[in-house]
Write a protein that holds these residues in place. Sequence first.
Motif, mmCIF file in Angstrom:
data_model
loop_
_atom_site.group_PDB
_atom_site.id
_atom_site.type_symbol
_atom_site.label_atom_id
_atom_site.label_comp_id
_atom_site.label_asym_id
_atom_site.label_seq_id
_atom_site.Cartn_x
_atom_site.Cartn_y
_atom_site.Cartn_z
ATOM 1 N N SER A 295 32.703 32.615 40.800
ATOM 2 C CA SER A 295 33.945 32.923 41.517
ATOM 3 C C SER A 295 33.896 32.443 42.963
ATOM 4 O O SER A 295 34.886 31.901 43.474
ATOM 5 C CB SER A 295 34.223 34.420 41.467
ATOM 6 O OG SER A 295 33.199 35.144 42.116
ATOM 7 N N SER B 16 33.895 28.476 43.016
ATOM 8 C CA SER B 16 35.124 27.890 42.468
ATOM 9 C C SER B 16 36.309 28.053 43.410
ATOM 10 O O SER B 16 37.291 27.306 43.303
ATOM 11 C CB SER B 16 35.457 28.530 41.122
ATOM 12 O OG SER B 16 34.442 28.275 40.185
ATOM 13 N N GLU B 17 36.246 29.021 44.325
ATOM 14 C CA GLU B 17 37.346 29.196 45.269
ATOM 15 C C GLU B 17 37.491 28.006 46.214
ATOM 16 O O GLU B 17 38.564 27.753 46.749
ATOM 17 C CB GLU B 17 37.135 30.469 46.088
ATOM 18 C CG GLU B 17 37.380 31.748 45.296
ATOM 19 C CD GLU B 17 37.124 32.985 46.131
ATOM 20 O OE1 GLU B 17 36.678 32.825 47.287
ATOM 21 O OE2 GLU B 17 37.358 34.103 45.640
ATOM 22 N N THR B 18 36.388 27.276 46.422
ATOM 23 C CA THR B 18 36.402 26.163 47.371
ATOM 24 C C THR B 18 36.201 24.812 46.688
ATOM 25 O O THR B 18 36.829 23.820 47.071
ATOM 26 C CB THR B 18 35.299 26.363 48.434
ATOM 27 O OG1 THR B 18 35.466 27.643 49.036
ATOM 28 C CG2 THR B 18 35.371 25.294 49.507
ATOM 29 N N SER C 19 36.015 22.599 43.028
ATOM 30 C CA SER C 19 36.383 22.583 41.613
ATOM 31 C C SER C 19 35.218 22.055 40.781
ATOM 32 O O SER C 19 34.731 20.937 41.031
ATOM 33 C CB SER C 19 37.618 21.710 41.391
ATOM 34 O OG SER C 19 37.862 21.541 40.012
ATOM 35 N N ASN D 298 41.296 29.546 37.737
ATOM 36 C CA ASN D 298 39.923 29.687 38.232
ATOM 37 C C ASN D 298 39.747 30.955 39.056
ATOM 38 O O ASN D 298 38.622 31.299 39.433
ATOM 39 C CB ASN D 298 39.549 28.475 39.103
ATOM 40 C CG ASN D 298 39.459 27.199 38.284
ATOM 41 O OD1 ASN D 298 39.118 27.241 37.105
ATOM 42 N ND2 ASN D 298 39.777 26.072 38.907
ATOM 43 N N LYS D 299 40.853 31.648 39.352
ATOM 44 C CA LYS D 299 40.775 32.857 40.163
ATOM 45 C C LYS D 299 40.219 34.010 39.346
ATOM 46 O O LYS D 299 40.339 34.035 38.121
ATOM 47 C CB LYS D 299 42.148 33.206 40.716
ATOM 48 C CG LYS D 299 42.703 32.151 41.673
ATOM 49 C CD LYS D 299 44.062 32.541 42.210
ATOM 50 C CE LYS D 299 44.594 31.480 43.170
ATOM 51 N NZ LYS D 299 45.938 31.836 43.702
ATOM 52 N N GLN E 13 40.815 37.457 40.222
ATOM 53 C CA GLN E 13 41.553 38.704 40.350
ATOM 54 C C GLN E 13 42.330 38.984 39.065
ATOM 55 O O GLN E 13 42.701 38.059 38.329
ATOM 56 C CB GLN E 13 42.515 38.640 41.543
ATOM 57 C CG GLN E 13 41.821 38.448 42.883
ATOM 58 C CD GLN E 13 41.576 36.988 43.212
ATOM 59 O OE1 GLN E 13 41.828 36.111 42.404
ATOM 60 N NE2 GLN E 13 41.077 36.738 44.413
ATOM 61 N N SER F 224 38.850 40.256 45.554
ATOM 62 C CA SER F 224 37.887 39.278 45.042
ATOM 63 C C SER F 224 36.573 39.996 44.808
ATOM 64 O O SER F 224 36.363 41.105 45.323
ATOM 65 C CB SER F 224 37.689 38.109 46.018
ATOM 66 O OG SER F 224 36.987 38.535 47.171
#
Length: 663
Positions: free
Chosen positions: A167, A170-172, A174, A244-245, A247, A490
Amino acid sequence: MGVNSYSNSRVEHLACNNNGSNNNMKIQAEIQMPPLEIHKVRLPPERTTLQKLRHRLSEIFFPDDPLHRFKNQTCLMKLLLALQYFFPIFQWAPHYNLSLLRSDIISGLTIASLAIPQGISYAKFANLPPILGLYSSFVPPLIYSLLGSSRHLGVGPVSIASLVMGSMLSETVSFSQDPILYLKLAFTATFFAGLFQSSLGILRLGFVIDFLSKATLVGFMAGAAIIVSLQQLKGLLGIVHFTNKMQITPVLISVFKQRDEWSWQNLLLGFSFLLFLLTTRHISLKKPKLFWVSAAAPLTSVILSTIFVFILRNKTHKIAIIGELPKGLNPPSSNMLYFNGPYLALAIKTGLVTGILSLTEGIAVGRTFAALKNYQVDGNKEMMAIGLMNIAGSCSSCYVTTGSFSRSAVNYNAGAQTAVSNIIMASAVLVTLLFLMPLFYYTPNVVLAAIIITAVVGLIDYQGAYKLWKVDKLDFLACLCSFFGVWFISVPLGLGIAVAISVFKILLHVSRPNTLVLGNIPGTPIFHSLNQYREALRIPSFVILAVESPIYFANSTYLQERILRWVREEEERVKANNESTLKCIILDMTAVTAIDTSGIDTLYELRKVLDKRSLQLVLANPVGNVMEKLHQSNILDSFGLKGVYLSVGEAVADISSSWKAQP
């Protein structure tokens, strides 16, 4: 001895009810005390500043006194003891025998059957190539078997660390558009996780992880487990385009937005094996002797589903499969460590968070099973062992590993005797890497999703949450904040919120300590809380207060205000009930373990304020270091001869006698 004796006291008291909420004692008493021996409060032995500092540092960093075994030993014996300390394998290896080996082989092969499918599943969950899960089940267990102090810890990838790493990265970055950079950051995060973990062990700073309280972890694990399970709907439903999030809101939106991608084949196959896995887990929980049923279920699911998809490969094209996995040992990855560039801060942050979480889980699991077998697990050794195996892992194509609860439970139930079970497991993984990788080509992703869901379901500890609610509402609040923080914000921020609440709880206890009014238990020399012991009696003309905390700058102002409020309330109570005039306040300092200059100033100011109101302030039972600081500050001179006593009983008896002796 007549200390604290009230046998000759004539006490007449009436019970009254105050608005139906509290019973207050109205006491009119005449105390007749026999001659007493009043004990002097002594100072502790003198020590230099260097001696005090050395003792304090020793208590902070070396509470277990790791060097005590080296005393009065020969040089050769000291060398052997040092080897045993840093490499626990030297402790048990000389006594190893075939009987132990037989048990370790059985347990090692059993956890290998669990580790292989779990490794592949967790690597995919971290958005990493599946083969990395097997690499991470080979090198780290070998290193841990040399350095670790637990006999039952099953080492490998774990769901929570995989979730957090996937997580956060992947937030920054890909993983699909830039897989090489993503892989570099994963290895670098693993390196920093290991560096952080081993540094805590070497510097003996293990208390840092104690800020992750049990309440925090209960909420975090439950929230993460639900998020993990919802993420697996991608595999269970056969969805190709998925968020990819991490939440809950975007995950659920993505699930229902992509309804046209749902596949009934995936759904049927996935839920069939999920039902099978949950059933075997239930059987093992109900009958622990059948632990092998749950342990063998993941590998059985992989084998059966792979055969099924292979046989029907022309009719199951909608069921996604793992595909080709490379054969061979772990390739080196030290050249892929990312130490310079714009994403270095992301790798360090991910490493610290995953490092703390995996270290907490590993040590907690190790201590749990050590307690069952009555042996000790050294926390600092475990930090060094887990840290060094992650540093080595980052250089050999592994990502963050630690002690897994599911593997350790299987290892324990299978009869593991030593860390050799990890070596056997690693050997089984080695055989798989060298010869069996083509067999996983047709393994469906949907079965890996079912394995992950089954593994994380056990992390939802609803009984633990209910216990928190019953015992400590603030702990329950920390649990809820952690849970909903993971759900709606998150994973790392949810954890951060929970840690912040835990720290706030500590600060609250320090800055607003508990204060009590004490009374005498009739017929005894014991003074205890009037609220807790309704039979306890107030002593006329006295108010006896207890402070249950060190007196620091953070709480000194509060304590002064709270004590003056107790005095005011006692004066109002005395006036309303026509009792003896308040003359003396006794401060029981039994639970005051430390005091600083602000605390000393508070006592001095408090004594002056009370003196102006013709009230005497008396200290009872100050502990050694508190008494030493009071003496060095010269504050005791202002209290006079009858200002400090060894106990509350002596203070009451002596002061009462002096009042009676006055004309």
